[in-house]
Write a protein that holds these residues in place. Structure first.
Motif, PDB file in Angstrom:
ATOM      1  N   GLU A  62       0.825  -1.208   0.000  1.00  0.00           N
ATOM      2  CA  GLU A  62       0.000   0.000   0.000  1.00  0.00           C
ATOM      3  C   GLU A  62       0.859   1.257   0.000  1.00  0.00           C
ATOM      4  OE1 GLU A  62      -2.814  -0.121   3.160  1.00  0.00           O
ATOM      5  OE2 GLU A  62      -3.929  -1.784   2.282  1.00  0.00           O
ATOM      6  N   ASN A  63       1.965   1.239   0.723  1.00  0.00           N
ATOM      7  CA  ASN A  63       2.869   2.392   0.721  1.00  0.00           C
ATOM      8  C   ASN A  63       3.521   2.576  -0.640  1.00  0.00           C
ATOM      9  OD1 ASN A  63       2.314   3.009   3.344  1.00  0.00           O
ATOM     10  ND2 ASN A  63       4.153   2.082   4.176  1.00  0.00           N
ATOM     11  N   ALA A  64       3.843   1.481  -1.321  1.00  0.00           N
ATOM     12  CA  ALA A  64       4.432   1.579  -2.657  1.00  0.00           C
ATOM     13  C   ALA A  64       3.450   2.229  -3.633  1.00  0.00           C
ATOM     14  CB  ALA A  64       4.847   0.197  -3.152  1.00  0.00           C
ATOM     15  N   PHE A  65       2.174   1.829  -3.575  1.00  0.00           N
ATOM     16  CA  PHE A  65       1.174   2.458  -4.444  1.00  0.00           C
ATOM     17  C   PHE A  65       0.974   3.926  -4.088  1.00  0.00           C
ATOM     18  CE2 PHE A  65      -0.261  -1.890  -5.446  1.00  0.00           C
ATOM     19  CZ  PHE A  65      -0.281  -1.766  -6.821  1.00  0.00           C
ATOM     20  N   ALA A  66       1.032   4.257  -2.826  1.00  0.00           N
ATOM     21  CA  ALA A  66       0.891   5.660  -2.428  1.00  0.00           C
ATOM     22  C   ALA A  66       2.046   6.493  -2.960  1.00  0.00           C
ATOM     23  CB  ALA A  66       0.816   5.764  -0.908  1.00  0.00           C
ATOM     24  N   ARG A  67       3.250   5.938  -2.937  1.00  0.00           N
ATOM     25  CA  ARG A  67       4.402   6.663  -3.466  1.00  0.00           C
ATOM     26  C   ARG A  67       4.339   6.780  -4.985  1.00  0.00           C
ATOM     27  NH1 ARG A  67       9.893   4.760  -1.041  1.00  0.00           N
ATOM     28  NH2 ARG A  67      10.552   6.666  -2.083  1.00  0.00           N
ATOM     29  N   LEU A  68       3.805   5.759  -5.665  1.00  0.00           N
ATOM     30  CA  LEU A  68       3.666   5.834  -7.119  1.00  0.00           C
ATOM     31  C   LEU A  68       2.656   6.900  -7.523  1.00  0.00           C
ATOM     32  CD1 LEU A  68       3.703   2.153  -8.372  1.00  0.00           C
ATOM     33  CD2 LEU A  68       5.295   3.963  -8.964  1.00  0.00           C
ATOM     34  N   LYS A  69       1.625   7.085  -6.731  1.00  0.00           N
ATOM     35  CA  LYS A  69       0.590   8.053  -7.067  1.00  0.00           C
ATOM     36  C   LYS A  69       1.054   9.495  -6.914  1.00  0.00           C
ATOM     37  CE  LYS A  69      -3.414   5.171  -6.281  1.00  0.00           C
ATOM     38  NZ  LYS A  69      -4.652   5.004  -5.522  1.00  0.00           N
ATOM     39  N   GLN A  70       2.253   9.698  -6.403  1.00  0.00           N
ATOM     40  CA  GLN A  70       2.800  11.052  -6.320  1.00  0.00           C
ATOM     41  C   GLN A  70       3.201  11.570  -7.693  1.00  0.00           C
ATOM     42  OE1 GLN A  70       5.961  11.006  -3.483  1.00  0.00           O
ATOM     43  NE2 GLN A  70       4.582  10.711  -1.760  1.00  0.00           N
ATOM     44  N   GLU A 130      -0.721   8.789 -11.887  1.00  0.00           N
ATOM     45  CA  GLU A 130      -1.985   8.911 -11.160  1.00  0.00           C
ATOM     46  C   GLU A 130      -3.154   9.176 -12.106  1.00  0.00           C
ATOM     47  OE1 GLU A 130      -4.055  11.682  -7.749  1.00  0.00           O
ATOM     48  OE2 GLU A 130      -2.148  12.263  -8.606  1.00  0.00           O
ATOM     49  N   LYS A 131      -2.973  10.070 -13.063  1.00  0.00           N
ATOM     50  CA  LYS A 131      -4.064  10.467 -13.958  1.00  0.00           C
ATOM     51  C   LYS A 131      -4.160   9.619 -15.218  1.00  0.00           C
ATOM     52  CE  LYS A 131      -5.115  14.000 -11.440  1.00  0.00           C
ATOM     53  NZ  LYS A 131      -6.299  14.061 -10.661  1.00  0.00           N
ATOM     54  N   ARG A 132      -3.185   8.731 -15.449  1.00  0.00           N
ATOM     55  CA  ARG A 132      -3.159   7.850 -16.617  1.00  0.00           C
ATOM     56  C   ARG A 132      -3.279   8.626 -17.921  1.00  0.00           C
ATOM     57  NH1 ARG A 132      -5.247   1.960 -15.902  1.00  0.00           N
ATOM     58  NH2 ARG A 132      -4.471   2.094 -18.005  1.00  0.00           N
ATOM     59  N   TYR A 133      -2.325   9.528 -18.134  1.00  0.00           N
ATOM     60  CA  TYR A 133      -2.346  10.347 -19.344  1.00  0.00           C
ATOM     61  C   TYR A 133      -1.944   9.570 -20.598  1.00  0.00           C
ATOM     62  CZ  TYR A 133      -2.961  14.579 -16.606  1.00  0.00           C
ATOM     63  OH  TYR A 133      -3.461  15.541 -15.785  1.00  0.00           O
ATOM     64  N   ASP A 134      -1.209   8.476 -20.446  1.00  0.00           N
ATOM     65  CA  ASP A 134      -0.791   7.701 -21.614  1.00  0.00           C
ATOM     66  C   ASP A 134      -1.990   7.005 -22.246  1.00  0.00           C
ATOM     67  OD1 ASP A 134       1.945   8.272 -21.364  1.00  0.00           O
ATOM     68  OD2 ASP A 134       2.126   6.771 -19.778  1.00  0.00           O
ATOM     69  N   LYS A 135      -2.009   7.008 -23.567  1.00  0.00           N
ATOM     70  CA  LYS A 135      -3.138   6.394 -24.264  1.00  0.00           C
ATOM     71  C   LYS A 135      -2.948   4.896 -24.456  1.00  0.00           C
ATOM     72  CE  LYS A 135      -4.556  10.523 -26.654  1.00  0.00           C
ATOM     73  NZ  LYS A 135      -5.002  11.119 -27.900  1.00  0.00           N
ATOM     74  N   TYR A 144       1.949   3.202 -20.537  1.00  0.00           N
ATOM     75  CA  TYR A 144       1.627   3.344 -19.122  1.00  0.00           C
ATOM     76  C   TYR A 144       2.435   2.355 -18.275  1.00  0.00           C
ATOM     77  CZ  TYR A 144      -1.036   3.567 -14.813  1.00  0.00           C
ATOM     78  OH  TYR A 144      -1.396   3.704 -13.496  1.00  0.00           O
ATOM     79  N   GLU A 145       2.515   1.110 -18.743  1.00  0.00           N
ATOM     80  CA  GLU A 145       3.274   0.107 -18.001  1.00  0.00           C
ATOM     81  C   GLU A 145       4.750   0.459 -17.935  1.00  0.00           C
ATOM     82  OE1 GLU A 145       2.368  -3.539 -19.974  1.00  0.00           O
ATOM     83  OE2 GLU A 145       0.515  -3.830 -18.830  1.00  0.00           O
ATOM     84  N   SER A 146       5.299   1.006 -19.007  1.00  0.00           N
ATOM     85  CA  SER A 146       6.709   1.379 -18.981  1.00  0.00           C
ATOM     86  C   SER A 146       6.949   2.570 -18.055  1.00  0.00           C
ATOM     87  CB  SER A 146       7.222   1.675 -20.390  1.00  0.00           C
ATOM     88  OG  SER A 146       6.493   2.733 -20.964  1.00  0.00           O
ATOM     89  N   MET A 147       5.997   3.501 -17.984  1.00  0.00           N
ATOM     90  CA  MET A 147       6.146   4.620 -17.054  1.00  0.00           C
ATOM     91  C   MET A 147       6.071   4.146 -15.602  1.00  0.00           C
ATOM     92  SD  MET A 147       6.943   7.279 -18.623  1.00  0.00           S
ATOM     93  CE  MET A 147       6.826   8.407 -17.261  1.00  0.00           C
ATOM     94  N   VAL A 148       5.214   3.187 -15.331  1.00  0.00           N
ATOM     95  CA  VAL A 148       5.136   2.619 -13.977  1.00  0.00           C
ATOM     96  C   VAL A 148       6.448   1.916 -13.643  1.00  0.00           C
ATOM     97  CG1 VAL A 148       3.988   0.876 -12.561  1.00  0.00           C
ATOM     98  CG2 VAL A 148       2.628   2.435 -13.939  1.00  0.00           C
ATOM     99  N   ALA A 149       7.015   1.190 -14.596  1.00  0.00           N
ATOM    100  CA  ALA A 149       8.287   0.502 -14.363  1.00  0.00           C
ATOM    101  C   ALA A 149       9.413   1.505 -14.116  1.00  0.00           C
ATOM    102  CB  ALA A 149       8.623  -0.391 -15.551  1.00  0.00           C
ATOM    103  N   ILE A 150       9.438   2.589 -14.859  1.00  0.00           N
ATOM    104  CA  ILE A 150      10.462   3.618 -14.659  1.00  0.00           C
ATOM    105  C   ILE A 150      10.292   4.266 -13.289  1.00  0.00           C
ATOM    106  CG2 ILE A 150      11.204   5.911 -15.437  1.00  0.00           C
ATOM    107  CD1 ILE A 150      10.660   4.926 -18.300  1.00  0.00           C
ATOM    108  N   ALA A 151       9.064   4.564 -12.915  1.00  0.00           N
ATOM    109  CA  ALA A 151       8.816   5.176 -11.610  1.00  0.00           C
ATOM    110  C   ALA A 151       9.193   4.229 -10.475  1.00  0.00           C
ATOM    111  CB  ALA A 151       7.352   5.593 -11.486  1.00  0.00           C
ATOM    112  N   CYS A 152       8.907   2.936 -10.631  1.00  0.00           N
ATOM    113  CA  CYS A 152       9.303   1.958  -9.606  1.00  0.00           C
ATOM    114  C   CYS A 152      10.819   1.899  -9.482  1.00  0.00           C
ATOM    115  CB  CYS A 152       8.753   0.581  -9.942  1.00  0.00           C
ATOM    116  SG  CYS A 152       6.987   0.417  -9.681  1.00  0.00           S
TER     117      CYS A 152
END
Length: 65
Positions: A27-35, A40-45, A50-58
């Protein structure tokens, strides 16, 4: 499972504290990702973008550890 209050009359014997600790970390990891606004807003179409941006953020969150 969320633990009961400390002053509860029922016992905490059925509580799995190890599982609760791992759930808290997730839950803390998801909270940090949403920063990150883009995640958070899923701007990628596209899903792959989107998955690559999540991987980069992680990876970015994991580096300072």
């Amino acid at each position: 499972m969320i633990p009961r209050k400390r002053n509860s009359l029922k016992d905490h014997a059925d509580m799995d504290w190890g599982l609760y600790r791992y759930r808290h970390l997730v839950e803390n990891a998801f909270a940090r990702l949403k920063q990150y606004r883009g995640i958070e807003k899923r701007y990628d179409k596209l899903k792959r973008n989107y998955e690559s941006m999540v991987a980069i953020a992680c990876g970015y969150l994991w580096l300072p550890m």
